[in-house]
Write a protein that holds these residues in place. Structure first.
Motif, PDB file in Angstrom:
ATOM      1  N   SER A   1       0.830  -1.200   0.000  1.00  0.00           N
ATOM      2  CA  SER A   1       0.000   0.000   0.000  1.00  0.00           C
ATOM      3  C   SER A   1       0.865   1.252   0.000  1.00  0.00           C
ATOM      4  O   SER A   1       0.446   2.297  -0.494  1.00  0.00           O
ATOM      5  CB  SER A   1      -0.961  -0.005   1.185  1.00  0.00           C
ATOM      6  OG  SER A   1      -0.265  -0.292   2.365  1.00  0.00           O
TER       7      SER A   1
ATOM      8  N   PRO B   1      -5.871   2.698  -5.849  1.00  0.00           N
ATOM      9  CA  PRO B   1      -4.482   2.256  -5.972  1.00  0.00           C
ATOM     10  C   PRO B   1      -3.984   2.414  -7.408  1.00  0.00           C
ATOM     11  O   PRO B   1      -4.754   2.299  -8.355  1.00  0.00           O
ATOM     12  CB  PRO B   1      -4.535   0.783  -5.558  1.00  0.00           C
ATOM     13  CG  PRO B   1      -5.961   0.387  -5.646  1.00  0.00           C
ATOM     14  CD  PRO B   1      -6.775   1.621  -5.476  1.00  0.00           C
TER      15      PRO B   1
ATOM     16  N   LEU C   1      -6.444  -4.678  -1.619  1.00  0.00           N
ATOM     17  CA  LEU C   1      -6.452  -3.247  -1.306  1.00  0.00           C
ATOM     18  C   LEU C   1      -7.836  -2.660  -1.511  1.00  0.00           C
ATOM     19  O   LEU C   1      -8.156  -1.619  -0.957  1.00  0.00           O
ATOM     20  CB  LEU C   1      -5.462  -2.512  -2.199  1.00  0.00           C
ATOM     21  CG  LEU C   1      -4.024  -2.433  -1.727  1.00  0.00           C
ATOM     22  CD1 LEU C   1      -3.206  -1.669  -2.732  1.00  0.00           C
ATOM     23  CD2 LEU C   1      -3.951  -1.767  -0.367  1.00  0.00           C
TER      24      LEU C   1
END
Lengths: 148, 503
Positions: free
Chosen positions: B81, B235, B387
């Motif tokens: 991340s 992301p 994520l």
């Protein structure tokens, strides 16, 4: 200000704790240091630290979240607390579903998502832990009756 | 040396059993996921899984292998991340965002991820070799410690942690003293006296470790997540090549090695953890890179350095826990609590009494890291999918799973409610910037500290001087005072020096 209040609370805790600790007496003892010394030592140091906290520089004071957010956090805490109370009374599936729905709403889930998530997590985790991993979970009276 | 090798092979026999291999694989996978989720780090992963491992009645070595794999996996996951979201998955990965995210923006997310996985592997491998070489030596040396030295050693550990974290000395002191105080609740084992039980049946055996851990690292974490809830950022996509090139590898290879070694030694020191190791290594690599670098704009060395350092120090911090029984970080304190749940007392005798467990654990670190490297390079796209778990599903899931853990171990409502209350108090303290690691260390060490103090004073017939008698004890006292005051004096001097410049 928060630091001062907490310092005061901790000072009270340390005094009350020492007061209680005076009563810790071993009925018979074969060692020079009994059950009383260590807690009193810790509490005395705690009292000193609490005073230092109250008198110390207040320049790095706590910044609390805005009231609206704090209210939500308080509500979240209450929900988890109620969840803890009802965990074995309602059984895992029902209690979890009831906890998940409002918490999911707090974290931006829609109503449909929250309800689906509640039922999904309740049933899914129950199957995972209770059935597959052998971690016994409360079924709750209602489900027991239903299953006979 | 010869016997070390034989013992290590014995450890591989334990860790290589099919069941334990499976457990390690699951732990690596779960750990990477917990690590990559912003807001959850190694301490949360280990805390939440500990009661579940215990409730599943895993034998101690398997439970430890699971926890170690989760711990190692979290250190790998944190970088994902950091690179793709610019949000560190755990505190150790803060430095990885500096060059990782710029690399991802340049379309080099693939190489950034694979390079950092390689660096993580290098760091963990060096550190695990370090454990094999140094831990038995340290344990042998520490066997000479008497109760007085032990007591002072624990004071030192608390001072290290209290001295290095946070700015406020009173706050660090209060955190660790409250931890020590809570550890005295329950029946005193020497005299049978009830202390601070307030006539509550459930408190007779003291506050269960699992309840504290879940309260602090699950309940209060969930409340903090609500406070910090930020708008979900998308992301970065992984486009182009997945692997780093040979050129990039050659550029970063010495960086990785240097940072791995430095990270290990920083990790061994109590108090200094992955966060400090990665920050220090990043800064020094940047300085050493000379003029010709792109640090801050997407240099491969900028992702390699912090990742090698933080994995090395995470593994290095297992050394004091295994050899001295004195954990140097919050996460290792939780792991030590796990050992005590199984009635295993970590300390210098652990290497002699429980070779199967110790060497099985060390061998499992090797195995887990090979697995993690294998999982993290080709399967990276699978992890990236995690994520996108929305918080509205993740947070209540964490709450439910942590309650499952507490309930599974003790099976009563009292512990669930107590854990939630502790979590509420933990939230308030964390918002007020009280460091949490000294608290948990105080709680874990409290009983041993008191026992050693009383034993030392029994030997000397109540004469306090015994605590300052041996050269080792005196050295430890001096080190403790230096750790407590040193960082603050340095910071004070620093601020004095800077003030005239800014005025």
């Amino acid at each position: 200000m928060s630091e001062r209040i907490l310092g005061g609370v901790l000072l009270f805790v340390s005094i009350a704790g020492i007061w209680i600790a005076r009563g810790f007496e071993a009925p018979f003892s074969y060692e020079p240091v009994g059950p009383r010394a260590f807690p009193i030592l810790i509490l005395a140091l705690l009292g000193i630290s609490a005073i230092a906290l109250m008198l110390g520089s207040q320049s790095h004071n706590t910044v609390w979240a805005p009231p609206a957010v704090l209210k939500r956090i308080g509500a979240l805490f209450l929900i988890v607390l109620i969840y803890a109370f009802l965990f074995d009374k309602l059984g895992f599936i029902l209690a979890t579903a009831l906890m998940v729905i409002p918490v999911a709403r707090f974290f931006g889930g829609g109503w449909k998502q929250a309800v689906a998530g509640g039922i999904g997590l309740g049933v899914g985790l129950f199957i995972l832990f209770d059935r597959l991993l052998d971690v016994a979970l409360p079924t709750g009276l209602w489900l027991n009756n239903l299953l006979g | 040396m010869d016997s070390t090798f034989a013992l290590l092979m014995q450890g591989f026999a334990v860790a290589g059993a099919p069941e334990n291999l499976m457990i390690a694989l699951i732990g690596c996978f779960l750990g990477t996921i917990v690590g990559l989720l912003p807001g959850l780090g190694p301490i949360n992963g280990v805390a939440i899984l500990l009661p579940i491992a215990f409730a599943m009645k895993l034998p101690p070595e398997s439970a430890l292998i699971l926890l170690c794999a989760v711990y190692a996996g979290c250190e790998y996951g944190g970088r994902i991340s950091a690179i793709l979201l610019n949000v560190p998955g755990d505190a150790g990965a803060v430095m990885t965002t500096l060059d990782g995210y710029p690399m991802a923006k340049k379309g080099l997310a693939g190489p950034a991820l694979s390079m950092s996985a390689m660096a993580s592997f290098c760091g963990a491998l060096v550190a695990t070799l370090g454990i094999v070489l140094f831990a038995p030596l340290l344990a042998e040396w520490a066997i000479a410690f008497g109760p007085a030295e032990y007591f002072v050693l624990m004071v030192l550990a608390l001072c290290c942690l209290g001295g290095l974290v946070g700015d406020s000395l009173p706050k660090a002191a209060i955190a660790c003293l409250v931890g020590l105080l809570l550890s005295t609740v329950g029946i005193d084992s020497n005299s049978g006296v009830y202390r601070y039980t307030f006539d509550m049946l459930h408190l007779q055996d003291g506050i269960p470790f699992i309840v504290i851990v879940i309260g602090l690292f699950a309940v209060s974490e969930v409340m903090l997540m609500l406070q910090q809830a930020h708008a979900g950022t998308e992301p970065m996509a992984i486009t182009g090549r997945l692997m780093f090139s040979l050129k990039e590898f050659m550029l970063a290879k010495w960086t990785m090695l240097r940072c791995s070694l430095a990270g290990f030694f920083i990790g061994v020191l109590p108090g200094a953890g992955a966060t400090i190791a990665s920050a220090m290594c990043y800064a020094s690599e940047r300085r050493m890179a000379g003029k010709d670098h792109q640090f801050g704009e997407g240099d491969v060395r900028g992702v390699a350095a912090p990742e090698a350092a933080n994995n090395a120090s995470a593994n290095g911090s297992l050394v004091p826990m295994l050899t001295l029984g004195v954990p140097g970080s919050g996460t290792t304190a939780v792991m030590m609590g796990a050992l005590t749940l199984y009635n295993i007392t970590p300390g210098p005798t652990l290497f002699q009494d429980q070779p199967v467990i110790v060497w099985g654990l060390i061998a499992s670190l090797f195995i887990a890291n090979v697995m993690l490297l294998a999982l993290n390079i080709p399967l990276i796209r699978v992890f990236v999918k995690f994520l996108s778990i929305p918080n509205w599903l993740l947070v209540p899931g964490v709450a439910a799973i942590s309650m499952v853990g507490v309930y599974a171990v003790h099976g009563n409502t009292f512990d669930l409610v107590l854990g939630t209350l502790i979590g509420g108090a933990g939230y308030l303290l964390r918002v007020m910037n009280f460091p949490i690691a000294p608290f948990i260390l105080g709680f874990v060490l409290g009983d041993m500290m008191e026992q050693n103090l009383r034993r030392a004073l029994s030997i000397s017939d109540g004469e306090i001087g015994v605590l300052f008698h041996s050269p080792i004890a005196i050295g430890l006292w001096i080190a403790a005072a230096a750790m407590l005051i040193g960082p603050r004096v340095l910071r004070f001097i620093e601020s004095r020096r800077q003030r005239p410049a800014t005025a």
